[in-house]
Design a protein around this motif. Structure first.
Motif, PDB file in Angstrom:
ATOM      1  N   PHE A  95       0.830  -1.203   0.000  1.00 17.84           N
ATOM      2  CA  PHE A  95       0.000   0.000   0.000  1.00 17.84           C
ATOM      3  C   PHE A  95       0.867   1.257   0.000  1.00 17.84           C
ATOM      4  CE2 PHE A  95      -2.102   3.407   2.378  1.00 17.84           C
ATOM      5  CZ  PHE A  95      -3.192   3.628   1.553  1.00 17.84           C
ATOM      6  N   LYS A  96       1.896   1.284   0.847  1.00 19.39           N
ATOM      7  CA  LYS A  96       2.758   2.469   0.934  1.00 19.39           C
ATOM      8  C   LYS A  96       3.482   2.719  -0.379  1.00 19.39           C
ATOM      9  CE  LYS A  96       3.553   2.062   5.884  1.00 19.39           C
ATOM     10  NZ  LYS A  96       4.505   1.644   6.908  1.00 19.39           N
ATOM     11  N   ILE A  97       4.007   1.681  -0.975  1.00 20.28           N
ATOM     12  CA  ILE A  97       4.710   1.851  -2.245  1.00 20.28           C
ATOM     13  C   ILE A  97       3.745   2.323  -3.318  1.00 20.28           C
ATOM     14  CG2 ILE A  97       5.888   0.606  -4.114  1.00 20.28           C
ATOM     15  CD1 ILE A  97       7.320  -1.007  -1.915  1.00 20.28           C
ATOM     16  N   SER A  98       2.556   1.762  -3.352  1.00 26.26           N
ATOM     17  CA  SER A  98       1.554   2.180  -4.336  1.00 26.26           C
ATOM     18  C   SER A  98       1.214   3.654  -4.176  1.00 26.26           C
ATOM     19  CB  SER A  98       0.281   1.344  -4.199  1.00 26.26           C
ATOM     20  OG  SER A  98       0.552  -0.016  -4.432  1.00 26.26           O
ATOM     21  N   LYS A  99       1.071   4.083  -2.954  1.00 28.54           N
ATOM     22  CA  LYS A  99       0.717   5.482  -2.678  1.00 28.54           C
ATOM     23  C   LYS A  99       1.882   6.418  -3.001  1.00 28.54           C
ATOM     24  CE  LYS A  99      -1.662   8.297   0.678  1.00 28.54           C
ATOM     25  NZ  LYS A  99      -2.970   8.601   0.196  1.00 28.54           N
ATOM     26  N   MET A 100       3.094   5.964  -2.793  1.00 33.23           N
ATOM     27  CA  MET A 100       4.254   6.808  -3.077  1.00 33.23           C
ATOM     28  C   MET A 100       4.503   6.955  -4.576  1.00 33.23           C
ATOM     29  SD  MET A 100       7.000   5.788  -0.140  1.00 33.23           S
ATOM     30  CE  MET A 100       8.135   7.114  -0.544  1.00 33.23           C
ATOM     31  N   TYR A 101       4.204   5.933  -5.344  1.00 28.79           N
ATOM     32  CA  TYR A 101       4.520   5.968  -6.766  1.00 28.79           C
ATOM     33  C   TYR A 101       3.358   6.432  -7.641  1.00 28.79           C
ATOM     34  CZ  TYR A 101       9.196   4.159  -6.362  1.00 28.79           C
ATOM     35  OH  TYR A 101      10.534   4.035  -6.080  1.00 28.79           O
ATOM     36  N   MET A 102       2.158   6.344  -7.178  1.00 32.20           N
ATOM     37  CA  MET A 102       0.995   6.777  -7.958  1.00 32.20           C
ATOM     38  C   MET A 102       0.266   7.872  -7.205  1.00 32.20           C
ATOM     39  SD  MET A 102       0.734   5.020 -10.804  1.00 32.20           S
ATOM     40  CE  MET A 102       2.477   5.206 -10.997  1.00 32.20           C
ATOM     41  N   ASP A 103      -0.225   8.847  -7.939  1.00 33.81           N
ATOM     42  CA  ASP A 103      -0.797   9.995  -7.256  1.00 33.81           C
ATOM     43  C   ASP A 103      -2.320  10.059  -7.286  1.00 33.81           C
ATOM     44  OD1 ASP A 103      -1.026  10.620  -9.897  1.00 33.81           O
ATOM     45  OD2 ASP A 103      -0.103  12.593  -9.749  1.00 33.81           O
ATOM     46  N   ASN A 104      -2.984   9.074  -7.830  1.00 28.54           N
ATOM     47  CA  ASN A 104      -4.437   9.065  -7.678  1.00 28.54           C
ATOM     48  C   ASN A 104      -4.909   7.671  -7.287  1.00 28.54           C
ATOM     49  OD1 ASN A 104      -5.607   7.534  -9.951  1.00 28.54           O
ATOM     50  ND2 ASN A 104      -4.811   9.147 -11.246  1.00 28.54           N
ATOM     51  N   PHE A 105      -6.059   7.637  -6.687  1.00 28.10           N
ATOM     52  CA  PHE A 105      -6.574   6.417  -6.057  1.00 28.10           C
ATOM     53  C   PHE A 105      -6.658   5.239  -7.022  1.00 28.10           C
ATOM     54  CE2 PHE A 105     -10.080   3.774  -4.434  1.00 28.10           C
ATOM     55  CZ  PHE A 105      -9.557   3.459  -3.191  1.00 28.10           C
ATOM     56  N   ASP A 106      -7.178   5.458  -8.224  1.00 22.40           N
ATOM     57  CA  ASP A 106      -7.326   4.356  -9.180  1.00 22.40           C
ATOM     58  C   ASP A 106      -5.966   3.782  -9.596  1.00 22.40           C
ATOM     59  OD1 ASP A 106     -10.098   4.510  -9.141  1.00 22.40           O
ATOM     60  OD2 ASP A 106     -10.176   5.889 -10.842  1.00 22.40           O
TER      61      ASP A 106
END
Length: 166
Positions: free
Chosen positions: A19-30
């Motif tokens: 989750f943290k990596i996803s949030k750090m590398y992508m800037d929108n929820f989808d």
């Protein structure tokens, strides 16, 4: 225990990392959700090759970061990243603090402006990895890891300072 069940239990235990990596590398929820799923998919595809020579968490960090970097570089995703706003998961309103929420938005927006390697360094720093552990993860010397981390932290601080002025 079946390989699939073992994998799912380990993923459940370490889903916060994904989750943290996803949030750090992508800037929108989808896009965050797409990357989260892609990391799990890539981890499952390569799980049969996991020999246990390192901790599962170490292997998952590498798999997740490599997947995130490749995902970020893809032309399709690059077009989505530009001019998107950050979306948030539902918050616990009892513990909600508007200033904390604003600061988190600023921090994630700033992280999105960093290079892929700087994002990885900041992620490891936020996860309390030592300089030696970061060096092992990135395949560089400990001194090099510390220098790169200090530079990444400095860049992040400069970006955050500019955003707070605006």
């Amino acid at each position: 225990m079946s390989q699939e069940k073992d994998f799912l239990e380990k993923i459940e235990k370490h889903k916060g990392v994904i989750f943290k990596i996803s949030k750090m590398y992508m800037d929108n929820f989808d896009d965050q959700n797409d990357l989260y799923q892609e990391i799990i998919y890539q981890a499952w595809k390569s799980y049969k090759d996991f020999k246990g020579n390192s901790d599962f968490s170490t292997w998952l960090y590498r798999t997740a970061l490599n997947t995130a970097i490749v995902f970020l570089k893809s032309e399709k995703k690059r077009s989505f990243i530009q001019n998107q706003r950050i979306e948030h998961l539902p918050v616990n309103h009892e513990a909600y603090n508007e200033d904390d929420d604003r600061n988190m938005k600023i921090m994630y927006e700033a992280i999105h402006e960093l290079s892929a390697i700087d994002k990885a360094l900041i992620f490891f720093f936020l996860e309390d990895f030592s300089g030696k552990e970061i060096a092992v993860q990135l395949g560089i010397t400990e001194v090099n890891a510390r220098v790169k981390l200090n530079r990444a932290k400095s860049k992040l601080k400069d970006i955050i300072d500019k955003k707070k002025i605006i």
